[in-house]
Design a protein around this motif. Structure first.
Motif, PDB file in Angstrom:
ATOM      1  N   GLN A   1       0.814  -1.221   0.000  1.00 50.89           N
ATOM      2  CA  GLN A   1       0.000   0.000   0.000  1.00 50.89           C
ATOM      3  C   GLN A   1       0.848   1.273   0.000  1.00 50.89           C
ATOM      4  N   GLY A   2       2.176   1.108  -0.094  1.00 52.59           N
ATOM      5  CA  GLY A   2       3.052   2.263  -0.223  1.00 52.59           C
ATOM      6  C   GLY A   2       3.677   2.760   1.056  1.00 52.59           C
ATOM      7  N   ALA A   3       3.530   2.007   2.144  1.00 50.40           N
ATOM      8  CA  ALA A   3       4.162   2.420   3.397  1.00 50.40           C
ATOM      9  C   ALA A   3       5.679   2.405   3.223  1.00 50.40           C
ATOM     10  N   PRO A   4       6.394   3.374   3.807  1.00 46.54           N
ATOM     11  CA  PRO A   4       7.848   3.421   3.639  1.00 46.54           C
ATOM     12  C   PRO A   4       8.542   2.244   4.302  1.00 46.54           C
ATOM     13  N   ALA A   5       9.511   1.686   3.618  1.00 52.01           N
ATOM     14  CA  ALA A   5      10.336   0.598   4.149  1.00 52.01           C
ATOM     15  C   ALA A   5      11.555   0.460   3.256  1.00 52.01           C
ATOM     16  N   ASP A   6      12.692   0.173   3.873  1.00 54.09           N
ATOM     17  CA  ASP A   6      13.924  -0.031   3.113  1.00 54.09           C
ATOM     18  C   ASP A   6      14.262  -1.515   2.989  1.00 54.09           C
ATOM     19  N   LEU A   7      13.971  -2.268   4.053  1.00 57.17           N
ATOM     20  CA  LEU A   7      14.171  -3.709   4.030  1.00 57.17           C
ATOM     21  C   LEU A   7      12.961  -4.407   4.645  1.00 57.17           C
ATOM     22  N   PHE A   8      12.742  -5.646   4.239  1.00 55.69           N
ATOM     23  CA  PHE A   8      11.645  -6.454   4.769  1.00 55.69           C
ATOM     24  C   PHE A   8      12.210  -7.788   5.229  1.00 55.69           C
TER      25      PHE A   8
ATOM     26  N   LYS B   1       6.046 -16.968   1.888  1.00 51.02           N
ATOM     27  CA  LYS B   1       4.818 -16.573   1.183  1.00 51.02           C
ATOM     28  C   LYS B   1       4.727 -15.059   1.049  1.00 51.02           C
ATOM     29  N   GLN B   2       5.013 -14.349   2.116  1.00 46.56           N
ATOM     30  CA  GLN B   2       4.899 -12.894   2.119  1.00 46.56           C
ATOM     31  C   GLN B   2       5.968 -12.240   1.238  1.00 46.56           C
ATOM     32  N   MET B   3       7.176 -12.796   1.285  1.00 43.48           N
ATOM     33  CA  MET B   3       8.246 -12.273   0.433  1.00 43.48           C
ATOM     34  C   MET B   3       7.927 -12.518  -1.037  1.00 43.48           C
ATOM     35  N   LYS B   4       7.439 -13.702  -1.352  1.00 46.00           N
ATOM     36  CA  LYS B   4       7.108 -14.039  -2.741  1.00 46.00           C
ATOM     37  C   LYS B   4       6.042 -13.088  -3.290  1.00 46.00           C
ATOM     38  N   ALA B   5       5.083 -12.719  -2.426  1.00 38.65           N
ATOM     39  CA  ALA B   5       4.029 -11.807  -2.876  1.00 38.65           C
ATOM     40  C   ALA B   5       4.608 -10.463  -3.304  1.00 38.65           C
ATOM     41  N   LEU B   6       5.597  -9.973  -2.564  1.00 45.16           N
ATOM     42  CA  LEU B   6       6.212  -8.688  -2.899  1.00 45.16           C
ATOM     43  C   LEU B   6       7.108  -8.798  -4.130  1.00 45.16           C
ATOM     44  N   VAL B   7       7.760  -9.947  -4.290  1.00 49.19           N
ATOM     45  CA  VAL B   7       8.571 -10.175  -5.490  1.00 49.19           C
ATOM     46  C   VAL B   7       7.657 -10.245  -6.715  1.00 49.19           C
ATOM     47  N   ASP B   8       6.550 -10.969  -6.579  1.00 49.95           N
ATOM     48  CA  ASP B   8       5.611 -11.104  -7.696  1.00 49.95           C
ATOM     49  C   ASP B   8       5.030  -9.763  -8.118  1.00 49.95           C
ATOM     50  N   LYS B   9       4.880  -8.845  -7.163  1.00 46.87           N
ATOM     51  CA  LYS B   9       4.340  -7.518  -7.466  1.00 46.87           C
ATOM     52  C   LYS B   9       5.444  -6.515  -7.806  1.00 46.87           C
ATOM     53  N   GLN B  10       6.661  -7.046  -7.970  1.00 46.45           N
ATOM     54  CA  GLN B  10       7.828  -6.249  -8.379  1.00 46.45           C
ATOM     55  C   GLN B  10       8.142  -5.109  -7.400  1.00 46.45           C
ATOM     56  N   LEU B  11       7.868  -5.359  -6.127  1.00 50.35           N
ATOM     57  CA  LEU B  11       8.216  -4.395  -5.079  1.00 50.35           C
ATOM     58  C   LEU B  11       9.557  -4.740  -4.444  1.00 50.35           C
ATOM     59  N   ILE B  12      10.010  -5.974  -4.673  1.00 49.55           N
ATOM     60  CA  ILE B  12      11.333  -6.447  -4.253  1.00 49.55           C
ATOM     61  C   ILE B  12      11.910  -7.263  -5.402  1.00 49.55           C
ATOM     62  N   GLU B  13      13.160  -7.009  -5.726  1.00 51.03           N
ATOM     63  CA  GLU B  13      13.822  -7.765  -6.797  1.00 51.03           C
ATOM     64  C   GLU B  13      14.100  -9.195  -6.336  1.00 51.03           C
ATOM     65  N   GLU B  14      13.876 -10.147  -7.218  1.00 51.47           N
ATOM     66  CA  GLU B  14      14.168 -11.552  -6.917  1.00 51.47           C
ATOM     67  C   GLU B  14      15.623 -11.731  -6.495  1.00 51.47           C
ATOM     68  N   ALA B  15      16.520 -10.995  -7.154  1.00 48.45           N
ATOM     69  CA  ALA B  15      17.952 -11.128  -6.871  1.00 48.45           C
ATOM     70  C   ALA B  15      18.374 -10.423  -5.592  1.00 48.45           C
TER      71      ALA B  15
ATOM     72  N   GLY C   1      14.751  -9.009   2.263  1.00 47.92           N
ATOM     73  CA  GLY C   1      14.800  -8.413   0.934  1.00 47.92           C
ATOM     74  C   GLY C   1      14.892  -6.902   0.999  1.00 47.92           C
ATOM     75  N   ILE C   2      15.470  -6.312  -0.037  1.00 46.60           N
ATOM     76  CA  ILE C   2      15.573  -4.858  -0.151  1.00 46.60           C
ATOM     77  C   ILE C   2      14.351  -4.344  -0.917  1.00 46.60           C
ATOM     78  N   VAL C   3      13.640  -3.415  -0.324  1.00 40.61           N
ATOM     79  CA  VAL C   3      12.457  -2.848  -0.972  1.00 40.61           C
ATOM     80  C   VAL C   3      12.907  -1.902  -2.089  1.00 40.61           C
ATOM     81  N   LYS C   4      12.355  -2.095  -3.273  1.00 34.89           N
ATOM     82  CA  LYS C   4      12.763  -1.304  -4.442  1.00 34.89           C
ATOM     83  C   LYS C   4      12.632   0.201  -4.213  1.00 34.89           C
ATOM     84  N   ALA C   5      11.630   0.595  -3.452  1.00 42.41           N
ATOM     85  CA  ALA C   5      11.342   2.016  -3.274  1.00 42.41           C
ATOM     86  C   ALA C   5      12.271   2.716  -2.291  1.00 42.41           C
ATOM     87  N   THR C   6      13.261   2.006  -1.749  1.00 43.03           N
ATOM     88  CA  THR C   6      14.168   2.632  -0.793  1.00 43.03           C
ATOM     89  C   THR C   6      14.822   3.886  -1.376  1.00 43.03           C
ATOM     90  N   LYS C   7      14.963   4.905  -0.537  1.00 43.39           N
ATOM     91  CA  LYS C   7      15.643   6.130  -0.952  1.00 43.39           C
ATOM     92  C   LYS C   7      17.147   6.035  -0.726  1.00 43.39           C
TER      93      LYS C   7
END
Length: 271
Positions: A87-94, A100-114, A234-240
């Motif tokens: 939902q766009g809440a700020p986060a740098d790492l998860f 299951k939860q990590m895969k959901a964020l990878v599938d939505k391209q919010l965290i890179e698989e690599a 995982g590293i959140v893609k939106a990290t500043k």
């Protein structure tokens, strides 16, 4: 040369000398700029509640070594944290207590698989209050009439709740215990329900059981009865702050960090 002309000449000469002086100081000012303190960076880490104690200890060690970085934790149920990031809440790492939860964020391209990896493993245990005299040694004992309420995590958003449901279904007990179940928002709330005597038993991670002197482990749940309990980071893609986030990501996989995680009962995946 009249007085006015002489005065203007002297003023011009003074100005030239002043400019020359400033120019000669330029290298010194540049060095001062190079030696200026690094910009302060605050990294926000959304992490499973079961990591509270270990990460708080690692926070102190990491900030001492990186005095320009402050770590701020958002602890909670992994499913809730996943939804916040979606939902766009700020986060740098998860850091999740389930894949299951990590895969959901990878599938939505919010965290890179690599840029995500499994770093820790845990065990599922049943705990009771330290003064409990109930004879509870196996999953089959949950069907006894003397047993009151059973604390479990919410099965949809709390990984420990999902593992517990899988185990109860494996032993064909899920339907039978439904009237006794009390659902908690995260694993720490499950622990609190047992500590306070609001439930007779609860299912938590082995690491959480170690943090309390108000509960004791009644039995370990057979790992074959549920999915492996692993913690990905995982590293959140939106990290500043991609560089600082990557440095922390690497640190949490280091031997130094693993020594602290092991102290709190975690193991490496596959062990």
């Amino acid at each position: 040369m009249n007085k006015i002309t002489k005065w203007l000449t002297l003023a011009l000469l003074a100005a030239v000398i002043a400019i020359a002086g400033c120019s000669s100081n330029t290298p010194a000012n540049t060095d001062a700029d190079n030696n200026a303190p690094s910009k302060k960076v605050e990294l926000l880490i959304s992490a499973a509640a079961s990591l509270t104690d270990s990460l708080n200890e690692l926070k102190s060690a990491y900030e001492q070594e990186h005095n320009n970085v402050t770590l701020t934790f958002n602890f909670g149920a992994s499913g809730t944290l996943q939804q916040q990031i979606e939902q766009g809440a700020p986060a740098d790492l998860f850091l999740s207590a389930g894949t299951k939860q990590m895969k959901a964020l990878v599938d939505k391209q919010l965290i890179e698989e690599a840029q995500q990896v499994n770093v820790l493993a845990n065990e599922l245990v049943a705990v009771v209050p330290t003064d409990s005299d109930l004879a509870l040694g196996t999953m089959a004992d949950l069907s006894q009439a003397a047993l009151g309420k059973i604390a479990v995590g919410e099965t949809a958003t709390v990984p420990v709740g999902g593992y517990t449901k899988e185990a109860l279904e494996y032993y064909k007990l899920w339907a039978a215990v439904q009237p006794k179940l009390v659902f908690a928002k995260d694993v720490r709330q499950v622990l609190t329900y047992v500590e306070t005597g609001n439930t007779d038993i609860g299912f938590v991670y082995a690491t959480d059981a170690l943090t309390s002197d108000k509960v004791k482990v009644a039995f370990k749940v057979d790992a074959a009865s549920h999915k492996p309990i692993v913690y990905p980071i995982g590293i959140v893609k939106a990290t500043k702050y991609p560089d600082e986030a990557a440095a922390l990501y690497d640190y949490l996989q280091s031997d130094e960090a693993m020594a602290v995680f092991t102290k709190y009962g975690f193991t490496a995946p596959g062990q």
